[in-house]
Design a protein around this motif. Structure first.
Motif, PDB file in Angstrom:
ATOM      1  N   LEU A 221       0.862  -1.184   0.000  1.00  0.00           N
ATOM      2  CA  LEU A 221       0.000   0.000   0.000  1.00  0.00           C
ATOM      3  C   LEU A 221       0.897   1.232   0.000  1.00  0.00           C
ATOM      4  O   LEU A 221       1.755   1.389   0.883  1.00  0.00           O
ATOM      5  CB  LEU A 221      -0.902   0.021   1.246  1.00  0.00           C
ATOM      6  CG  LEU A 221      -2.126  -0.907   1.249  1.00  0.00           C
ATOM      7  CD1 LEU A 221      -1.721  -2.370   1.332  1.00  0.00           C
ATOM      8  CD2 LEU A 221      -3.056  -0.561   2.397  1.00  0.00           C
ATOM      9  N   GLY A 222       0.719   2.086  -0.976  1.00  0.00           N
ATOM     10  CA  GLY A 222       1.545   3.287  -1.078  1.00  0.00           C
ATOM     11  C   GLY A 222       1.081   4.352  -0.097  1.00  0.00           C
ATOM     12  O   GLY A 222      -0.120   4.607   0.038  1.00  0.00           O
ATOM     13  N   GLY A 223       2.014   4.968   0.575  1.00  0.00           N
ATOM     14  CA  GLY A 223       1.675   5.981   1.580  1.00  0.00           C
ATOM     15  C   GLY A 223       1.457   7.349   0.953  1.00  0.00           C
ATOM     16  O   GLY A 223       2.269   7.815   0.153  1.00  0.00           O
ATOM     17  N   VAL A 224       0.334   7.981   1.316  1.00  0.00           N
ATOM     18  CA  VAL A 224       0.016   9.299   0.761  1.00  0.00           C
ATOM     19  C   VAL A 224      -0.341  10.245   1.902  1.00  0.00           C
ATOM     20  O   VAL A 224      -1.167   9.925   2.748  1.00  0.00           O
ATOM     21  CB  VAL A 224      -1.172   9.196  -0.229  1.00  0.00           C
ATOM     22  CG1 VAL A 224      -1.571  10.576  -0.735  1.00  0.00           C
ATOM     23  CG2 VAL A 224      -0.815   8.282  -1.401  1.00  0.00           C
ATOM     24  N   THR A 225       0.317  11.402   1.897  1.00  0.00           N
ATOM     25  CA  THR A 225       0.026  12.423   2.909  1.00  0.00           C
ATOM     26  C   THR A 225      -0.230  13.753   2.219  1.00  0.00           C
ATOM     27  O   THR A 225       0.606  14.215   1.444  1.00  0.00           O
ATOM     28  CB  THR A 225       1.215  12.560   3.890  1.00  0.00           C
ATOM     29  OG1 THR A 225       1.247  11.408   4.731  1.00  0.00           O
ATOM     30  CG2 THR A 225       1.080  13.786   4.772  1.00  0.00           C
ATOM     31  N   PRO A 226      -1.400  14.348   2.482  1.00  0.00           N
ATOM     32  CA  PRO A 226      -1.662  15.658   1.871  1.00  0.00           C
ATOM     33  C   PRO A 226      -0.967  16.776   2.648  1.00  0.00           C
ATOM     34  O   PRO A 226      -0.926  16.755   3.875  1.00  0.00           O
ATOM     35  CB  PRO A 226      -3.189  15.793   2.009  1.00  0.00           C
ATOM     36  CG  PRO A 226      -3.534  14.972   3.218  1.00  0.00           C
ATOM     37  CD  PRO A 226      -2.523  13.856   3.305  1.00  0.00           C
ATOM     38  N   PHE A 227      -0.418  17.732   1.898  1.00  0.00           N
ATOM     39  CA  PHE A 227       0.141  18.924   2.547  1.00  0.00           C
ATOM     40  C   PHE A 227      -1.018  19.836   2.925  1.00  0.00           C
ATOM     41  O   PHE A 227      -1.898  20.103   2.117  1.00  0.00           O
ATOM     42  CB  PHE A 227       1.032  19.700   1.568  1.00  0.00           C
ATOM     43  CG  PHE A 227       2.269  18.966   1.142  1.00  0.00           C
ATOM     44  CD1 PHE A 227       3.100  18.359   2.067  1.00  0.00           C
ATOM     45  CD2 PHE A 227       2.619  18.909  -0.212  1.00  0.00           C
ATOM     46  CE1 PHE A 227       4.258  17.705   1.661  1.00  0.00           C
ATOM     47  CE2 PHE A 227       3.767  18.253  -0.621  1.00  0.00           C
ATOM     48  CZ  PHE A 227       4.578  17.648   0.308  1.00  0.00           C
ATOM     49  N   LYS A 228      -0.942  20.343   4.166  1.00  0.00           N
ATOM     50  CA  LYS A 228      -1.951  21.321   4.593  1.00  0.00           C
ATOM     51  C   LYS A 228      -1.576  22.711   4.114  1.00  0.00           C
ATOM     52  O   LYS A 228      -2.404  23.575   3.955  1.00  0.00           O
ATOM     53  CB  LYS A 228      -1.977  21.359   6.129  1.00  0.00           C
ATOM     54  CG  LYS A 228      -3.114  20.619   6.765  1.00  0.00           C
ATOM     55  CD  LYS A 228      -2.997  20.811   8.288  1.00  0.00           C
ATOM     56  CE  LYS A 228      -4.101  20.095   8.999  1.00  0.00           C
ATOM     57  NZ  LYS A 228      -3.911  20.092  10.444  1.00  0.00           N
ATOM     58  N   SER A 229      -0.256  22.902   3.951  1.00  0.00           N
ATOM     59  CA  SER A 229       0.239  24.238   3.618  1.00  0.00           C
ATOM     60  C   SER A 229       1.655  24.111   3.067  1.00  0.00           C
ATOM     61  O   SER A 229       2.270  23.047   3.179  1.00  0.00           O
ATOM     62  CB  SER A 229       0.287  25.098   4.885  1.00  0.00           C
ATOM     63  OG  SER A 229       1.201  24.506   5.795  1.00  0.00           O
TER      64      SER A 229
END
Lengths: 311, 222
Positions: A221-229
């Motif tokens: 499972l590829g890890g994805v993190t959204p940038f808040k800023s």
């Protein structure tokens, strides 16, 4: 991968059915208020198949992973109990594995753990009786051989779907695929990767993984993190060890007006998921929206991953 | 060798509160080599103490002596004459030396002037680094002569964690990642196969976890 279920968790069933899996993450609170978890659960419910419960992440004391996982299960959701080697010796580890399984936990993620230097108790004595690979192997021995590390028989083996992390962006790069092979040999069932920002490098790693045939032995499972800023992007690029944020992404966040940066962060995350879906050997995504749980659903929705299958 | 570092001066002064006559006892072993507890350091610390106590109007009488080694009863015995003349001994040996002194001179307070820090060596003069954690089961054969227990911040036995960056450890950019060093060396020795097999879970009984350790040469026990 055999026909029988190892734990029968929803996550295992989704992966086994060949559907693209989605996992999320829920950080326990720094207090004894169960309501905090329940609130996060409300935001996350039905947005992914299972949700990691972190174990004193960054070595900061929080409510225990096992307790938080149970609160999550009471909300009708499936947890992935994280466990780090930093705070427990093999006696405590095996005991907590039995306890977690007895409480109904079916997925477990085996990690070394962040060094206590990063946390709120840098004076602490660390344990590291086992390392993450040995922890994987411990769970496998307990589950499949019904034995403790001592060799003695377990009455009522813990049925857990065994996970681990992989960081393709850490050094030395050339051993990152062989390291995954070691985790597979130790008995891991699924892998969640470090946050992927440098897709080019990730694809390079996945090519090695596929060339070695590892994708057929483990679900990745590829890890994805959204940038808040932009600030968060810059922080992750400069201050988080083992994180690889390419300049072009930083520039993209920087050139976005401040009030639109969060939206842009989500857009990048969705684009990343779409790219990941096209990579051979990727079985799902792990969305880590750090203290931004309300966005997991939006990201999954935009990436076309909702509704989640009912199993 | 055993590396020691001198305690802060104020801490030493505090230990000696109310004491009028002491011996500052150096050790000719490891701490002489690492420049913290030998003859020269005894002289320096004694002068500092005399001056500080004079300044307080509370002078202290000091006998300076350095034993061949403080971790050996044969040499510890040689402090007997001095021991009978003082109220306390400030030992500049490692923790082992301090305890051997305390075991021999039962009625005499023995205070440590050093913090015993690690087993290591000198990279250059005055620059010491840790190399061994005395785990009691040497694994250097498998790891290219570089110890993951002593040199990896998490003592990981099966490779680098996800925080290894550009050859450095995640906890401090000044610290080399032990696994980067190990892998570089295994590669140059053509021994990369040693990385691919899983290092089994360690038996820590040979470490301190099995209780205080001893080593007995039976052939010398008569």
């Amino acid at each position: 991968m055999s026909d029988e279920f190892k734990s029968g968790s929803k996550l295992e069933k989704v992966l086994k059915s060949g559907q693209f899996a989605v996992t999320g993450e829920c950080g326990p609170p720094r207090g004894a208020d169960a309501e905090v978890i329940r609130k996060k659960c409300t935001l996350l419910k039905d947005k992914a198949d299972a949700f990691n419960i972190t174990d004193n992440q960054t070595a900061v004391v929080r409510m225990s992973s096992i307790a938080s996982a149970v609160i999550m299960m009471q909300q009708g959701m499936e947890p992935v109990m994280q466990m780090v080697c930093r705070d427990r010796n093999r006696i405590a580890i095996q005991s907590d594995i039995l306890g977690g399984a007895a409480l109904g936990i079916k997925n477990m993620l085996c990690l070394s753990g962040d060094h206590q230097k990063f946390g709120d108790h840098p004076q602490a004595k660390n344990v590291f009786d086992l390392d993450s690979i040995q922890l994987i192997n411990t769970v496998k021995i307990m589950r499949d051989d019904c034995k403790f590390l001592s060799g003695e028989e377990i009455k009522g083996a813990p049925k857990l779907f065994i996970g681990a992390a992989a960081n393709p962006f850490a050094d030395p790069f050339e051993i990152r695929a062989p390291r995954l092979a070691k985790k597979i040999a130790a008995g891991v069932d699924f892998i969640q990767t470090q946050c992927i920002f440098n897709l080019k490098k990730f694809e390079e790693w996945m090519k090695q993984v596929v060339d070695m045939g590892l994708h057929e032995k483990v679900y990745i499972l590829g890890g994805v993190t959204p940038f808040k800023s932009f600030g968060m992007a810059r922080y992750m690029a400069n201050n988080v060890p083992g994180m690889d944020v390419p300049d072009e992404l930083l520039q993209r966040m920087k050139s976005t007006p401040k009030e639109k940066q969060a939206e842009e962060g989500i857009t990048i995350a969705v684009e990343t998921i779409k790219r990941l879906q096209a990579i051979k050997g990727i079985a799902g995504v792990h969305i880590m929206a750090i203290e931004w749980e309300e966005k997991v659903g939006e990201i999954a929705e935009k990436a076309g991953l909702l509704p989640r299958p009912t199993i | 060798m055993v590396i020691g570092e001198r305690k802060p001066f104020d801490e030493i002064m505090k230990m000696l509160e109310g004491v009028k006559k002491i011996a500052v006892m150096g050790c000719g072993g490891c701490v002489t080599v690492c420049l913290t507890g030998g003859h020269d350091e005894v002289r320096v610390l004694s002068s500092q103490l005399r001056m500080a106590r004079d300044k307080e109007g509370n002078p202290i009488e000091i006998i300076e002596k350095t034993l061949e080694r403080q971790c050996d009863p044969e040499y510890v015995e040689q402090a007997e004459g001095v021991a009978s003349e003082v109220e306390a001994v400030l030992s500049m040996a490692c923790g082992a030396g301090v305890q051997f002194m305390a075991e021999r001179y039962k009625d005499l307070p023995i205070y440590p002037a050093l913090n015993t820090t690690f087993v290591g060596g000198s990279k250059k003069e005055g620059y010491y680094v840790e190399r061994c954690q005395t785990c009691g089961e040497c694994k250097l054969y498998f790891t290219g002569g570089i110890c993951p227990i002593a040199r990896c911040s998490k003592s990981l036995l099966n490779g680098p964690c996800g925080g290894s960056t550009n050859g450095k450890c995640e906890i401090d950019p000044e610290i080399d990642c032990a696994w980067q060093l190990i892998l570089d060396r295994l590669k140059s020795l053509n021994q990369m196969d040693r990385y691919s097999s899983m290092m089994p879970i360690n038996d820590w009984r040979t470490n301190r976890d099995g209780g205080p350790r001893k080593m007995i040469r039976e052939d010398f026990q008569r």
